[in-house]
Design a protein around this motif. Sequence first.
Motif, PDB file in Angstrom:
ATOM      1  N   ARG A 128       1.137   8.446   6.370  1.00  0.00           N
ATOM      2  CA  ARG A 128       0.389   8.640   7.620  1.00  0.00           C
ATOM      3  C   ARG A 128      -0.210  10.055   7.627  1.00  0.00           C
ATOM      4  O   ARG A 128       0.269  10.936   6.915  1.00  0.00           O
ATOM      5  N   PRO A 129      -1.237  10.268   8.447  1.00  0.00           N
ATOM      6  CA  PRO A 129      -1.873  11.594   8.479  1.00  0.00           C
ATOM      7  C   PRO A 129      -0.886  12.736   8.747  1.00  0.00           C
ATOM      8  O   PRO A 129      -0.914  13.755   8.059  1.00  0.00           O
ATOM      9  N   TYR A 130       0.005  12.555   9.706  1.00  0.00           N
ATOM     10  CA  TYR A 130       0.930  13.643  10.024  1.00  0.00           C
ATOM     11  C   TYR A 130       1.938  13.892   8.899  1.00  0.00           C
ATOM     12  O   TYR A 130       2.564  14.940   8.847  1.00  0.00           O
ATOM     13  N   GLU A 131       2.062  12.949   7.971  1.00  0.00           N
ATOM     14  CA  GLU A 131       2.970  13.131   6.843  1.00  0.00           C
ATOM     15  C   GLU A 131       2.310  13.854   5.671  1.00  0.00           C
ATOM     16  O   GLU A 131       2.982  14.210   4.713  1.00  0.00           O
ATOM     17  N   THR A 132       1.007  14.026   5.731  1.00  0.00           N
ATOM     18  CA  THR A 132       0.299  14.660   4.618  1.00  0.00           C
ATOM     19  C   THR A 132      -0.238  16.046   4.953  1.00  0.00           C
ATOM     20  O   THR A 132      -0.756  16.726   4.078  1.00  0.00           O
ATOM     21  N   ILE A 133      -0.125  16.469   6.200  1.00  0.00           N
ATOM     22  CA  ILE A 133      -0.672  17.756   6.607  1.00  0.00           C
ATOM     23  C   ILE A 133       0.393  18.830   6.445  1.00  0.00           C
ATOM     24  O   ILE A 133       1.490  18.728   6.987  1.00  0.00           O
ATOM     25  N   ALA A 134       0.065  19.844   5.678  1.00  0.00           N
ATOM     26  CA  ALA A 134       1.012  20.922   5.381  1.00  0.00           C
ATOM     27  C   ALA A 134       1.569  21.549   6.651  1.00  0.00           C
ATOM     28  O   ALA A 134       0.845  21.814   7.603  1.00  0.00           O
ATOM     29  N   GLY A 135       2.868  21.764   6.657  1.00  0.00           N
ATOM     30  CA  GLY A 135       3.519  22.453   7.756  1.00  0.00           C
ATOM     31  C   GLY A 135       3.986  21.561   8.881  1.00  0.00           C
ATOM     32  O   GLY A 135       4.790  21.972   9.709  1.00  0.00           O
ATOM     33  N   LEU A 136       3.496  20.324   8.942  1.00  0.00           N
ATOM     34  CA  LEU A 136       3.909  19.440  10.034  1.00  0.00           C
ATOM     35  C   LEU A 136       5.237  18.754   9.749  1.00  0.00           C
ATOM     36  O   LEU A 136       6.040  18.555  10.648  1.00  0.00           O
ATOM     37  N   TRP A 156       0.828  -1.206   0.000  1.00  0.00           N
ATOM     38  CA  TRP A 156       0.000   0.000   0.000  1.00  0.00           C
ATOM     39  C   TRP A 156       0.863   1.257   0.000  1.00  0.00           C
ATOM     40  O   TRP A 156       0.498   2.229  -0.627  1.00  0.00           O
ATOM     41  N   GLY A 157       1.942   1.274   0.751  1.00  0.00           N
ATOM     42  CA  GLY A 157       2.829   2.436   0.773  1.00  0.00           C
ATOM     43  C   GLY A 157       2.106   3.731   1.097  1.00  0.00           C
ATOM     44  O   GLY A 157       2.399   4.782   0.534  1.00  0.00           O
ATOM     45  N   ARG A 158       1.181   3.680   2.009  1.00  0.00           N
ATOM     46  CA  ARG A 158       0.346   4.846   2.322  1.00  0.00           C
ATOM     47  C   ARG A 158       1.006   5.768   3.345  1.00  0.00           C
ATOM     48  O   ARG A 158       1.573   5.324   4.328  1.00  0.00           O
ATOM     49  N   HIS A 191       0.076  14.050  -0.818  1.00  0.00           N
ATOM     50  CA  HIS A 191       0.453  12.645  -0.673  1.00  0.00           C
ATOM     51  C   HIS A 191      -0.684  11.774  -0.152  1.00  0.00           C
ATOM     52  O   HIS A 191      -0.513  10.571  -0.011  1.00  0.00           O
ATOM     53  N   PHE A 192      -1.834  12.371   0.134  1.00  0.00           N
ATOM     54  CA  PHE A 192      -2.954  11.576   0.618  1.00  0.00           C
ATOM     55  C   PHE A 192      -3.454  10.673  -0.495  1.00  0.00           C
ATOM     56  O   PHE A 192      -3.630  11.092  -1.629  1.00  0.00           O
ATOM     57  N   THR A 193      -3.696   9.407  -0.149  1.00  0.00           N
ATOM     58  CA  THR A 193      -4.322   8.466  -1.077  1.00  0.00           C
ATOM     59  C   THR A 193      -5.408   7.709  -0.321  1.00  0.00           C
ATOM     60  O   THR A 193      -5.279   7.470   0.879  1.00  0.00           O
ATOM     61  N   PRO A 194      -6.485   7.320  -1.000  1.00  0.00           N
ATOM     62  CA  PRO A 194      -7.527   6.534  -0.334  1.00  0.00           C
ATOM     63  C   PRO A 194      -6.987   5.151   0.019  1.00  0.00           C
ATOM     64  O   PRO A 194      -6.014   4.679  -0.578  1.00  0.00           O
ATOM     65  N   TRP A 195      -7.641   4.483   0.949  1.00  0.00           N
ATOM     66  CA  TRP A 195      -7.157   3.200   1.448  1.00  0.00           C
ATOM     67  C   TRP A 195      -7.074   2.131   0.373  1.00  0.00           C
ATOM     68  O   TRP A 195      -6.263   1.226   0.442  1.00  0.00           O
ATOM     69  N   TYR A 196      -7.897   2.213  -0.657  1.00  0.00           N
ATOM     70  CA  TYR A 196      -7.932   1.175  -1.690  1.00  0.00           C
ATOM     71  C   TYR A 196      -6.909   1.395  -2.802  1.00  0.00           C
ATOM     72  O   TYR A 196      -6.797   0.605  -3.718  1.00  0.00           O
ATOM     73  N   HIS A 197      -6.116   2.455  -2.700  1.00  0.00           N
ATOM     74  CA  HIS A 197      -5.116   2.765  -3.725  1.00  0.00           C
ATOM     75  C   HIS A 197      -3.763   2.201  -3.322  1.00  0.00           C
ATOM     76  O   HIS A 197      -3.170   2.627  -2.343  1.00  0.00           O
ATOM     77  N   LEU A 198      -3.254   1.213  -4.082  1.00  0.00           N
ATOM     78  CA  LEU A 198      -1.943   0.643  -3.810  1.00  0.00           C
ATOM     79  C   LEU A 198      -0.873   1.531  -4.429  1.00  0.00           C
ATOM     80  O   LEU A 198      -0.880   1.775  -5.630  1.00  0.00           O
ATOM     81  N   ASN A 199       0.046   2.019  -3.592  1.00  0.00           N
ATOM     82  CA  ASN A 199       1.095   2.919  -4.057  1.00  0.00           C
ATOM     83  C   ASN A 199       2.417   2.213  -4.315  1.00  0.00           C
ATOM     84  O   ASN A 199       3.337   2.801  -4.850  1.00  0.00           O
ATOM     85  N   GLY A 200       2.531   0.973  -3.885  1.00  0.00           N
ATOM     86  CA  GLY A 200       3.798   0.267  -4.001  1.00  0.00           C
ATOM     87  C   GLY A 200       4.717   0.629  -2.842  1.00  0.00           C
ATOM     88  O   GLY A 200       4.323   1.309  -1.899  1.00  0.00           O
ATOM     89  N   ASP A 201       5.949   0.192  -2.915  1.00  0.00           N
ATOM     90  CA  ASP A 201       6.914   0.406  -1.829  1.00  0.00           C
ATOM     91  C   ASP A 201       7.437   1.835  -1.861  1.00  0.00           C
ATOM     92  O   ASP A 201       8.379   2.149  -2.578  1.00  0.00           O
ATOM     93  N   THR A 202       6.795   2.698  -1.063  1.00  0.00           N
ATOM     94  CA  THR A 202       7.198   4.103  -0.980  1.00  0.00           C
ATOM     95  C   THR A 202       8.009   4.385   0.280  1.00  0.00           C
ATOM     96  O   THR A 202       8.497   5.490   0.467  1.00  0.00           O
ATOM     97  N   GLY A 203       8.111   3.391   1.143  1.00  0.00           N
ATOM     98  CA  GLY A 203       8.776   3.586   2.425  1.00  0.00           C
ATOM     99  C   GLY A 203       7.814   4.039   3.513  1.00  0.00           C
ATOM    100  O   GLY A 203       8.186   4.131   4.678  1.00  0.00           O
ATOM    101  N   HIS A 204       6.569   4.313   3.130  1.00  0.00           N
ATOM    102  CA  HIS A 204       5.539   4.718   4.093  1.00  0.00           C
ATOM    103  C   HIS A 204       4.630   3.526   4.330  1.00  0.00           C
ATOM    104  O   HIS A 204       4.285   2.809   3.395  1.00  0.00           O
ATOM    105  N   LYS A 205       4.235   3.326   5.593  1.00  0.00           N
ATOM    106  CA  LYS A 205       3.519   2.084   5.931  1.00  0.00           C
ATOM    107  C   LYS A 205       2.366   2.338   6.887  1.00  0.00           C
ATOM    108  O   LYS A 205       2.326   1.799   7.981  1.00  0.00           O
TER     109      LYS A 205
END
Length: 136
Positions: free
Chosen positions: A19-27, A15-17, A35-49
Amino acid sequence: VYLVSEIGEEMKTAWGRFRPYETIAGLVGNVDGSHFTPWYHLNGDTGHKSFPSGHTREAFMLLWLPFFVDRKNIKLQKIMLWIGIAYGILMAITRVRVGAHWTSDTIGGGILTIVICLIIAKVLDLRTASDHCIGR
């Protein structure tokens, strides 16, 4: 436990999804929220889990507790079942609350564990006393 953990970890990589804190501007640095993706979208190995939630997955493993209780003690089996459910739900809520997971991540982790536990219980013909009371 091993099966749930291995499947969950493979899913996290696929999934390579983010996390919320990784997609919120300024954090985190100059993240713009794209970088937000819906749960059903497979992103592949992005290093995010983020998907599915490992903490929630492991918390729901307490659903095995009723199988370790004497089969004649239906009341204690039910108490153990409710402890497992409550702990899993509380873990899911806290993971969302601290911004470590999206709600869908925690639901996915819980469903994964519940489904695998049910399959294993069926394959191994594991029963509790309450199963016999309802004619299973």
